[in-house]
Design an enzyme around this catalytic site. Structure first.
Site, PDB file in Angstrom:
ATOM      1  N   HIS A  35      -0.735  12.488  25.137  1.00 54.16           N
ATOM      2  CA  HIS A  35      -0.191  12.484  23.770  1.00 54.16           C
ATOM      3  C   HIS A  35       0.677  11.240  23.549  1.00 54.16           C
ATOM      4  O   HIS A  35       0.613  10.604  22.503  1.00 54.16           O
ATOM      5  CB  HIS A  35       0.695  13.713  23.542  1.00 54.16           C
ATOM      6  CG  HIS A  35       0.003  15.027  23.693  1.00 54.16           C
ATOM      7  ND1 HIS A  35       0.254  15.893  24.723  1.00 54.16           N
ATOM      8  CD2 HIS A  35      -0.939  15.628  22.921  1.00 54.16           C
ATOM      9  CE1 HIS A  35      -0.483  16.979  24.584  1.00 54.16           C
ATOM     10  NE2 HIS A  35      -1.225  16.847  23.505  1.00 54.16           N
ATOM     11  N   GLY A 145      -7.585  11.560  20.919  1.00 57.69           N
ATOM     12  CA  GLY A 145      -7.948  11.193  22.283  1.00 57.69           C
ATOM     13  C   GLY A 145      -9.442  11.341  22.542  1.00 57.69           C
ATOM     14  O   GLY A 145     -10.070  12.291  22.062  1.00 57.69           O
TER      15      GLY A 145
HETATM   16  P1  AMP Z   1      -3.853  18.771  21.854  1.00 57.91           P
HETATM   17  O1  AMP Z   1      -2.369  18.877  21.840  1.00 57.91           O
HETATM   18  O2  AMP Z   1      -4.490  19.245  23.116  1.00 57.91           O
HETATM   19  O3  AMP Z   1      -4.482  19.352  20.614  1.00 57.91           O
HETATM   20  O4  AMP Z   1      -4.182  17.210  21.797  1.00 57.91           O
HETATM   21  C1  AMP Z   1      -3.674  16.398  20.776  1.00 57.91           C
HETATM   22  C2  AMP Z   1      -4.334  15.043  20.865  1.00 57.91           C
HETATM   23  O5  AMP Z   1      -4.079  14.468  22.140  1.00 57.91           O
HETATM   24  C3  AMP Z   1      -5.869  15.126  20.734  1.00 57.91           C
HETATM   25  O6  AMP Z   1      -6.305  14.026  19.951  1.00 57.91           O
HETATM   26  C4  AMP Z   1      -6.327  15.003  22.159  1.00 57.91           C
HETATM   27  O7  AMP Z   1      -7.634  14.472  22.283  1.00 57.91           O
HETATM   28  C5  AMP Z   1      -5.294  14.041  22.715  1.00 57.91           C
HETATM   29  N1  AMP Z   1      -5.245  14.127  24.179  1.00 57.91           N
HETATM   30  C6  AMP Z   1      -5.115  15.253  24.932  1.00 57.91           C
HETATM   31  N2  AMP Z   1      -5.183  14.947  26.251  1.00 57.91           N
HETATM   32  C7  AMP Z   1      -5.372  13.600  26.326  1.00 57.91           C
HETATM   33  C8  AMP Z   1      -5.532  12.678  27.402  1.00 57.91           C
HETATM   34  N3  AMP Z   1      -5.521  13.065  28.674  1.00 57.91           N
HETATM   35  N4  AMP Z   1      -5.711  11.379  27.103  1.00 57.91           N
HETATM   36  C9  AMP Z   1      -5.736  10.954  25.809  1.00 57.91           C
HETATM   37  N5  AMP Z   1      -5.599  11.784  24.755  1.00 57.91           N
HETATM   38  C10 AMP Z   1      -5.413  13.085  25.003  1.00 57.91           C
END
Ligand code: AMP
Length: 279
Positions: A35, A145
């Site tokens: 994030h 991501g």
């Molecule tokens: P989430 O909180 O899981 O909904 O993720 C929020 C954002 O962070 C989304 O766009 C995900 O794809 C991105 N994200 C989660 N894990 C990673 C990672 N390891 N590397 C890059 N982006 C990430």
């Protein structure tokens, strides 16, 4: 850093920032380096950075981990503050989806395969929440991501189809030193499971290498991927596939821009990962 919890508050804030180039990072919290890398990208390119933290009930299936999803509120706020976030939007579920809420946004084809098959209501929940958030924040750029590759494609399609004036920026997957993609769900893993789960990225890397060295027969590539995954104890394969990077259609021969997808279960934790490769 401002923290706003109400829709009206966010709308009033947005009116004051009418001429700003806003960079937006939507999240479900439990923030990690993945994030933070998105926030850093936004910070680099935009004058004002907005982050949302909202564990969106619409994107969880009835048997999924909504109630136990981690919510480390204080440390999330601290991380946002330290990363130079200007505004944290952090609504409650009742604020975001009032009792008479009845609209949904659905991207038909891209939402049906892979994650959409495993989690039938998931992407409709994602596209509905992201539509509301984009309508409220009206960002110039929104950062997502590659870790959730299908989600990224679904959102890009939605933004294009609905003529939203926001550019979706893909950010690379951030990984642990042994290759495991960072995820808020990794904290459910036991120490042993955590070690085993490094096989997911090892398998994908192996697949990428095979393709780069000239293997074209997808059945062979998939077999090899599964062989690596099976070296991990207690890991159940849900799917592994070599797909067209734009349509996510399964390929029989490796060609063009591809994405290698994997979804596995370790105990009751479900993990996904992917890698891109081009020939
Ligand atoms: P989430 O909180 O899981 O909904 O993720 C929020 C954002 O962070 C989304 O766009 C995900 O794809 C991105 N994200 C989660 N894990 C990673 C990672 N390891 N590397 C890059 N982006 C990430």
């Amino acid at each position: 850093m401002r923290i706003i919890r109400s829709i009206r508050g966010l709308q009033a804030w947005r009116r004051k920032y009418e001429n700003q180039e806003i960079g937006f990072v939507p999240t479900m919290g439990a923030l990690h380096e993945g994030h933070l890398s998105l926030i850093r990208q936004a910070r680099k390119h935009c004058s004002t950075v907005v982050v949302s933290i909202f564990v969106n009930p619409l994107q969880f299936g009835p048997t999924e981990d909504l109630s136990r999803y981690p919510r480390p509120v204080k440390s999330d706020q601290q991380l946002c503050r330290e990363s130079g976030v200007d505004l944290l939007f952090w609504p409650t579920s009742e604020e975001f989806y009032p009792k008479d809420f009845q609209t949904s946004v659905k991207v038909s084809r891209l939402s049906c395969c892979w994650e959409g098959e495993a989690r039938p209501t998931h992407f409709e929940g994602v596209t509905t929440v992201v539509t509301k958030l984009i309508n409220l924040v009206r960002p110039r750029h929104a950062y997502f991501g590659q870790k959730d590759y299908q989600q990224l494609l679904v959102i890009k399609q939605m933004v294009q189809d609905l003529n939203m004036d926001t550019k979706i920026v893909r950010c690379p997957t951030v990984r642990e030193s042994d290759g495991l993609a960072l995820s808020s769900r990794n904290r459910y893993l036991s120490e042993r499971q955590r070690l085993q789960s490094a096989r997911i990225s090892a398998a994908l890397r192996h697949g990428v290498q095979l393709i780069k060295r000239g293997t074209r027969h997808v059945t062979t590539i998939q077999k090899e991927l599964k062989k690596v995954l099976r070296t991990a104890e207690g890991l159940d394969i849900e799917y592994v596939a070599v797909c067209d990077a734009h349509s996510l259609a399964r390929l029989t021969r490796a060609k063009g821009s591809m994405v290698l997808l994997a979804a596995v279960r370790i105990g009751n934790v479900r993990l996904i990962d992917n890698m891109l490769v081009k020939v």
